[in-house]
Enzyme design. Sequence first.
Site, short mmCIF file in Angstrom:
data_model
loop_
_atom_site.label_atom_id
_atom_site.label_comp_id
_atom_site.label_asym_id
_atom_site.label_seq_id
_atom_site.Cartn_x
_atom_site.Cartn_y
_atom_site.Cartn_z
N HIS A 209 0.81 -1.32 0.02
CA HIS A 209 -0.16 0.13 -0.08
C HIS A 209 0.94 1.40 0.00
O HIS A 209 0.44 2.21 0.16
CB HIS A 209 -1.20 -0.19 1.45
CG HIS A 209 -2.01 0.98 1.21
ND1 HIS A 209 -2.38 1.84 2.06
CD2 HIS A 209 -3.16 1.01 0.45
CE1 HIS A 209 -3.31 2.40 1.84
NE2 HIS A 209 -3.99 1.92 0.58
N LYS A 211 3.47 4.18 -1.10
CA LYS A 211 3.27 5.46 -2.24
C LYS A 211 4.81 6.05 -2.03
O LYS A 211 4.93 6.95 -1.06
CB LYS A 211 2.24 6.29 -2.18
CG LYS A 211 1.01 5.85 -2.43
CD LYS A 211 -0.02 5.58 -1.19
CE LYS A 211 -1.35 4.93 -1.49
NZ LYS A 211 -1.89 4.64 -0.35
N ASP A 216 17.38 10.37 -6.81
CA ASP A 216 18.84 10.39 -6.58
C ASP A 216 19.18 9.98 -5.23
O ASP A 216 20.27 10.84 -4.52
CB ASP A 216 19.52 11.61 -6.91
CG ASP A 216 19.19 11.90 -8.43
OD1 ASP A 216 19.47 10.83 -9.30
OD2 ASP A 216 19.41 13.01 -8.88
N HIS A 384 -9.08 11.65 1.32
CA HIS A 384 -8.27 10.31 1.15
C HIS A 384 -7.01 10.31 2.24
O HIS A 384 -6.24 9.59 2.32
CB HIS A 384 -7.94 9.93 0.04
CG HIS A 384 -7.18 8.57 -0.05
ND1 HIS A 384 -5.97 8.51 -0.40
CD2 HIS A 384 -7.85 7.51 -0.16
CE1 HIS A 384 -5.75 6.91 -0.57
NE2 HIS A 384 -6.81 6.35 -0.44
N LYS A 386 -4.27 10.46 5.46
CA LYS A 386 -4.16 9.81 6.47
C LYS A 386 -3.11 10.63 7.44
O LYS A 386 -1.60 10.51 6.94
CB LYS A 386 -3.12 8.33 6.04
CG LYS A 386 -4.08 7.31 5.21
CD LYS A 386 -3.98 7.72 3.75
CE LYS A 386 -4.63 6.55 2.84
NZ LYS A 386 -6.13 6.31 3.06
N ASP A 391 -0.82 18.04 19.54
CA ASP A 391 0.00 19.16 20.56
C ASP A 391 0.81 20.03 19.84
O ASP A 391 1.69 20.64 20.64
CB ASP A 391 0.42 18.40 21.67
CG ASP A 391 -0.37 17.73 22.66
OD1 ASP A 391 -1.62 17.88 22.38
OD2 ASP A 391 0.11 16.80 23.44
#
Length: 466
Positions: A209, A211, A216, A384, A386, A391
């Site tokens: 899952h 991404k 370089d 979408h 996450k 704090d």
Amino acid sequence: MWTVIGIALYILIAIAIVISLLLNGIRPSKTLAWLLAIFTIPVGGILLYLMLGRNKRKQQRYSRKPRAPEITPAVPAQDTAPLSKREGQISKLIAGNTGFPLTTDNEVELLKDGEKTFKRIFEALREARETIHVQYYIFEEGELADRLLDLFVQKEAEGVEVRLIYDSIGSLSLSRGYLQKLREAGIEVYNFLPYRFGRFLTSLNYRNHRKIIVVDGETAFTGGINISDKYLKGDENLGIWHDMHLMIRGSAAHHLNTVFINDWELVSGNQLEIKPPEMSQFPGNVRMQILASGPNDDFSLMEKLYFTLINSARKYVYITNPYIIPNHALMTALHTAALSGVDVRLLLSSKSDSIVVNLCVRSYFQRFLRSGIRIFLYPEGFLHSKIITVDDRVCTIGTANVDDRSFQHNYEVNAVVFEKTTAVELREYFERDSEKSIELNFEDFSTRPLTHRLAEGAARVISPLL
């Protein structure tokens, strides 16, 4: 006679699965759910278990330990305040279990939504001199994929080594023609756990899952955004997909490159050299750590990160995620924080790409609201992201949802940032998005139609299997 043999064989398989569950089952609720499925759904229960329920952590393919980055943590700048005790515990949790130490020489930029994210990605790719490493769960053909293809072909012709990993389930629609064009240009392409008839039941449940793009070994991108035109043009059902990504320059980018290299070895069988960068070359001062998790972990590290972040909150914890299906530990952590006076807020999309998952998510809302947790539903397109922010001191952006699939089965990666400026910026994004959203209240939500409550309850029963 054949009927008797078939029944006997079925009983033997069921007994073997029950023994395996009793010996290796970690969560009683999940073990019980599988036992009920096996004994109440003839044949289908066993097939579901073979596809979704088996614990692969003990198999060689999944138990292989990834290599840690060959790098010495940077020395904090003199004007950088030390980590607090709570932050130090979070950092120790990550370093002690992943081998990825805290780094202090990073530059970061928050990238909200697809337009800004892909603008920065293409800028970085055009500057590549040696390597481009790309890894995505969803890689969909369209205008964006065509632009990437042209650029990859150009960079390969310039002598840049381009490598691509895509997930065979998430990128199911990726055509042979597109892949052939990549390979004809000399680009190395592998799919993660390709589903074949003989391997379908054993690999379906374990997906990559992540991404990641690394240029370089110095500039990296990670977060929730996949390669898909829906981040730029939307889709007919959900509209524009909204998400958060992160651009990193510094040692943490090298760590993301190490994550890619480990996955490259898993899919290709070839081991790439992990080249540590010169520590003096990065001018940034942002402290951050990379947490890569997967079914090869001895413990569920992403779950423990989220649990620790929630427990560390003293003022507030803001969570943006479309898939909040918490297990008992995270439910307890969220309720305890809210009941203790911590400002706990959840920001989710009012729309969903899955009816069953959406019902599962909503089945937790009433108890959240009763404990004082505030819930906001974002109405514009599909949210979408996450993200967890705590704090104004620590935050995490990545690929992992708040559910057992991300904690137990998927290969995920999150960046954890110990820096006030980034945390404050994320909090401000949260507050602006919340102002556009619909806030739920306990009285109204608890009087929703009985049919809704029954559907949510039914969905929640199967939540341990999702």
